[in-house]
Structure formats: structure tokens, C-alpha cells
Design an enzyme around this catalytic site. Structure first.
Site, PDB file in Angstrom:
ATOM      1  N   TRP A  84      46.754  33.991  45.615  1.00 26.24           N
ATOM      2  CA  TRP A  84      47.367  35.316  45.483  1.00 26.24           C
ATOM      3  C   TRP A  84      46.859  35.966  44.204  1.00 26.24           C
ATOM      4  CZ3 TRP A  84      50.734  37.026  41.505  1.00 26.24           C
ATOM      5  CH2 TRP A  84      51.104  38.371  41.643  1.00 26.24           C
ATOM      6  N   GLU A 131      47.263  35.372  50.359  1.00 27.13           N
ATOM      7  CA  GLU A 131      48.600  35.993  50.415  1.00 27.13           C
ATOM      8  C   GLU A 131      48.592  37.492  50.134  1.00 27.13           C
ATOM      9  OE1 GLU A 131      51.353  34.269  47.628  1.00 27.13           O
ATOM     10  OE2 GLU A 131      53.076  35.324  48.491  1.00 27.13           O
ATOM     11  N   ASP A 153      54.768  36.252  52.763  1.00 26.04           N
ATOM     12  CA  ASP A 153      55.882  36.120  51.831  1.00 26.04           C
ATOM     13  C   ASP A 153      56.961  37.118  52.263  1.00 26.04           C
ATOM     14  OD1 ASP A 153      57.536  36.816  49.465  1.00 26.04           O
ATOM     15  OD2 ASP A 153      56.186  35.483  48.370  1.00 26.04           O
ATOM     16  N   HIS A 184      56.070  31.913  52.896  1.00 26.55           N
ATOM     17  CA  HIS A 184      56.763  31.853  51.603  1.00 26.55           C
ATOM     18  C   HIS A 184      58.171  32.369  51.835  1.00 26.55           C
ATOM     19  CE1 HIS A 184      53.517  31.691  48.199  1.00 26.55           C
ATOM     20  NE2 HIS A 184      53.592  30.595  48.915  1.00 26.55           N
ATOM     21  N   ASP A 191      59.270  30.509  47.601  1.00 22.45           N
ATOM     22  CA  ASP A 191      58.743  31.327  46.507  1.00 22.45           C
ATOM     23  C   ASP A 191      59.806  32.288  46.003  1.00 22.45           C
ATOM     24  OD1 ASP A 191      57.255  32.610  44.654  1.00 22.45           O
ATOM     25  OD2 ASP A 191      55.946  33.659  46.047  1.00 22.45           O
TER      26      ASP A 191
HETATM   27  C1  RNT Z   1      53.613  36.986  44.059  1.00 20.16           C
HETATM   28  C2  RNT Z   1      53.380  35.990  45.135  1.00 20.16           C
HETATM   29  C3  RNT Z   1      52.976  34.631  44.659  1.00 20.16           C
HETATM   30  C4  RNT Z   1      53.717  34.218  43.422  1.00 20.16           C
HETATM   31  C5  RNT Z   1      53.451  32.800  43.023  1.00 20.16           C
HETATM   32  C6  RNT Z   1      53.923  32.521  41.635  1.00 20.16           C
HETATM   33  O1  RNT Z   1      54.156  38.139  44.510  1.00 20.16           O
HETATM   34  O2  RNT Z   1      54.489  35.900  45.952  1.00 20.16           O
HETATM   35  O3  RNT Z   1      53.126  33.724  45.693  1.00 20.16           O
HETATM   36  O4  RNT Z   1      55.086  34.401  43.532  1.00 20.16           O
HETATM   37  O5  RNT Z   1      52.141  32.507  43.220  1.00 20.16           O
HETATM   38 ZN    ZN Z   2      54.612  34.355  47.517  1.00 19.30          ZN
END
Ligand code: RNT
Ligand code: ZN
Length: 410
Positions: A175, A217, A250, A277, A317
Site C-alpha cells: 500500500w 491495496e 480494505d 482488510h 487493519d
Molecule cells: C492505509 C492502508 C494500509 C495501512 C497499513 C498500516 O490506509 O489501509 O493497509 O493501514 O499498511
Molecule cells: Zn488496509
């Protein structure tokens, strides 16, 4: 339990299956996404922000591992631990992100082995001087871009080596925060550079490549990138599909009222797999503690409906710095497991059949009936089988750990 047998569901089988689904525990709730690098602690850099200052955050790797052992004793089922690159422990020497290797994570690898759990990994493309202007892999500065490409390649080598050490794949999730606060003069070039950078990262030959399962991501917006994020959903969905990478969804990365549940069947019609996530956005990508709520249930309902358990990887996450962090972990992990179990207790085939037969009212009636089933009893059984405290008990253990351990941290 009889209520489920009446529906043709074997609750014992559902419990056993639910306990087997691995949940990857994010290491970054333990210390509010500060990381272990000297001079880091930049929790609000790169489009994400942990808010709150509740006492007791882990201050170094040993405290994190100690906290994880407590957490693991309070959550049922199979778990993994998800390490971000800036939790490296290189000892006295400093190692920059482009030069990291497995040796800098040996403490994590040894600890994971002692706990009989596997690790996942993430390159850290934020909280760094070379990410200060908000651009990393899509940077127009060739030196900066190359630096992050090297970090991406290093992360894949580390993930593959972790995979080798644990005898099974390690998911490596990419990411980047890259984006702009306000209207871009050029939306195109950063995206072209982002694709080019990933192509360079994935072209590098690494040992045991099969053991590194890369994911990418997307995100709609972040703090300081409200107008433009180069790695948007359309960008990464297309990238992952064309390059055969996992796409990571996510729950906090879309419009505030947009859920990811409906995307799962659409994407898995074409993609080989997804990384999920679990998170909880409130009005923005606020990363609140995951709850056993409608959006989380809906996500796992869809995985169950499509019998897609082998196609999804589940990771957490979120990061809440305003409450006891052990409890934050336990609540979110247990909520995710509950949602998995809830889906496994759902008569998906019957719901599909009712749809096929055009029995819309019967379908709604069954859905409503499911909501008043004795799910709590099955969940308590799930905890009992796994040898962890039930719903009324675990918080007491978190409280006593807070008194004995967390309260003494400054
Ligand atoms: C950020 C993403 C990512 C982070 C982590 C720390 O918006 O969701 O996954 O939260 O990599
Ligand atoms: Zn994430």
C-alpha cells in the site's frame, strides 16, 4: 444448537470450520502505527492517523510480542501475525528501507515459531523522509522512486524468506499513500509511474518466489490526499487482474457509505483471490476497532455464499489509540471470527434456492429468522473448544493485564 440442526446446519462442523480460517493480526495496533525505527513515531504520516493517547502502548518489539501473547490467549482459532517493514529490529546499526533483509526480522521469525504461528508482511512506503511530499512509487523524482522500488523488492525477498522459515506462503501487501490534497494538474503521470514501479518490483527474481504472495491495496482518499490517490480501486483492480496479484479490499477505503461485501462476487468472477482488510470507517477511513456489525457480517456472508474461503485471505487493519490496546485487538479479532462463524451457520444454499424459485418473501423471512437464532450459544461453544475465555470473561483478563503491565508503561 437444535435451532441450527432444524435448519439443516451442523453447528459443530461450523465451529470447526470457523476456527480453521486464519486471521492475520496486524502488528500496528500495539504501538499506534509508530514503528520501531529510531526517530519514527510518525503515526500521522502518509494518509493515515492513529488518534488518542490512552496509556500503555507498546514501546519496543519485546513489549509488542508480550502483548500479542496476551491477545492470542484471549481469541479462538488460527491466527497469523502481520508485520510491517518499519518494525524491523536491526540491533545497534541502522538499516534503511531499501537495504532490509530477513536478518532484521529474525526476532519476529523466532518468536512466531515459538508461538506456532505464521507471519505475513508489508513493505512500509510511509513514515520516512523520502515519503514526506506524499509520493513514493509514483514519485517524479527518479532517485526517490528507485529507492522505493528497492524497498518493494526487499519486502518480497523478506516475505519469501519468512515463507520458507514457516513452511508456507507469506502474504506481502503493498500500500502506498501517493496522492494529493488538492486538484492535480496531472492525474496521469503518477499512475503511469506507479504501474512502472510495480512492474519493476515484480520483475525482480527472488529466491522462493512462490512463497511470497503479493497483494496491492487501493484507496479512495486519505488525510492529505483528499482529492487524488494514484492507487485507486480502478487502478489496482486492473493492475492485480492483469499481473495476477491479489487485490486487497480494505473496508475503510471507499466512499463513506460504500461497503465491500457486494464487490466480492463481482471481483472473484475474474480475480483469483482477494486479501480482505477488516476495518471500521466512521465518516472517514478512521480505522476504528472492528465490530460484529452489519458491514463485517455482510463481508463474510458473501464469502460463505460463494464458498470462496480458499480464495480470500483475512487480515485486520485498524488502530485506536484511545482505548486499552489489548482489548482493541481482542474485540476486533473476536468480532471477525464471529462474522466468519455466523456465515458458516447460514443456510446459503437454501437462500439461493429461494431466490431461484422466486420466493422473495420466504427469502426475507428466513433472513429475519436467522437474526434471532441462538448464535451466542454457538459462539460460546467455539470459545470453549478453543480453550479461550467466553464473552463475559475475557475483558477481566485484559483489565488485570492493564493493571499489572500496561499501566506501568510511560
Ligand atoms: C492505509 C492502508 C494500509 C495501512 C497499513 C498500516 O490506509 O489501509 O493497509 O493501514 O499498511
Ligand atoms: Zn488496509
Amino acid at each position: 444448537m437444535k435451532a441450527y440442526s432444524d435448519l439443516g446446519i451442523d453447528p459443530v462442523k461450523a465451529v470447526e470450520a470457523a476456527l480453521r480460517v486464519p486471521i492475520s493480526i496486524h502488528c500496528w495496533q500495539a504501538d499506534d502505527v509508530a514503528g520501531l525505527e529510531a526517530g519514527s513515531g510518525v503515526a500521522d504520516s502518509g494518509g493515515i492517523k492513529a488518534t488518542g493517547n490512552y496509556p500503555g502502548r507498546a514501546r519496543h518489539g519485546d513489549e509488542m510480542r508480550m502483548d500479542f501473547e496476551k491477545v492470542l490467549s484471549l481469541v479462538p482459532g488460527v491466527h497469523r501475525v502481520n508485520i510491517h517493514a518499519f518494525y524491523a529490529e536491526p540491533g545497534k546499526k541502522k538499516v534503511d528501507r531499501d537495504a532490509m533483509d530477513l536478518s532484521h526480522f529474525q526476532t519476529w521469525v523466532d518468536w512466531a515459531k515459538s508461538q506456532k504461528i505464521a507471519l505475513d508482511f508489508n513493505p512500509t512506503y510511509f513514515a520516512h523522509a523520502k515519503a514526506a511530499d506524499g509520493f513514493t512509487l509514483s514519485s517524479a523524482d527518479e532517485g526517490v522512486r528507485k529507492f522505493w522500488v528497492k524497498h518493494g523488492i526487499a519486502s518480497r525477498k523478506i516475505a519469501a524468506a519468512m515463507g520458507k522459515a514457516q513452511g508456507g506462503v507469506c502474504v506481502n501487501n503493498h500500500w502506498v499513500p501517493d496522492g494529493l490534497k488538492d486538484l492535480p494538474g496531472d492525474r496521469w503521470s503518477p499512475r503511469a509511474r506507479l504501474a512502472k514501479s510495480y512492474d519493476e518490483i515484480f520483475a525482480a527474481k527472488i529466491p522462493d518466489e512462490k512463497l511470497c504472495l503479493d497483494a496491492v491495496e487501493p484507496k479512495l482518499f486519505g488525510i492529505g490526499s483528499e482529492e487524488y490517490v494514484a492507487g485507486s480501486m480502478e487502478f489496482y483492480s486492473s493492475y492485480a487482474l492483469s499481473r495476477k496479484k491479489l487485490l486487497c479490499l480494505d473496508m475503510g477505503h471507499f466512499h463513506p457509505t460504500e461497503g465491500i461485501a457486494d464487490k466480492i462476487s463481482a471481483l472473484l468472477t475474474f480475480h483469483e483471490g482477494l486479501l480482505l482488510h477488516t476495518s471500521r470507517p466512521i465518516r472517514w477511513d478512521s480505522d476504528h476497532v472492528v465490530l460484529f456489525d452489519d458491514p463485517t457480517r455482510a463481508v463474510f456472508h458473501e464469502v460463505g455464499a460463494g464458498q470462496a474461503w480458499s480464495q480470500v485471505k483475512v487480515a485486520l487493519d485498524y488502530f485506536d489509540a484511545s482505548i486499552n490496546r489489548i482489548a482493541a485487538y481482542v474485540i476486533g479479532i473476536r468480532a471477525t471470527r464471529k462474522a466468519i462463524l455466523y456465515s458458516l451457520l447460514t443456510p446459503h444454499r437454501e437462500l439461493a434456492q429461494l431466490q431461484k424459485e422466486g420466493k422473495g418473501a420466504q427469502r426475507l423471512a428466513l433472513m429475519e429468522r436467522l437474526k434471532v437464532m441462538p448464535f451466542g450459544e454457538v459462539w460460546e461453544e467455539c470459545c470453549k473448544r478453543a480453550g479461550v475465555p467466553g464473552e463475559a470473561q475475557w475483558i477481566k483478563e485484559a483489565e488485570s493485564y492493564e493493571k499489572k503491565v500496561l499501566a506501568k508503561r510511560s
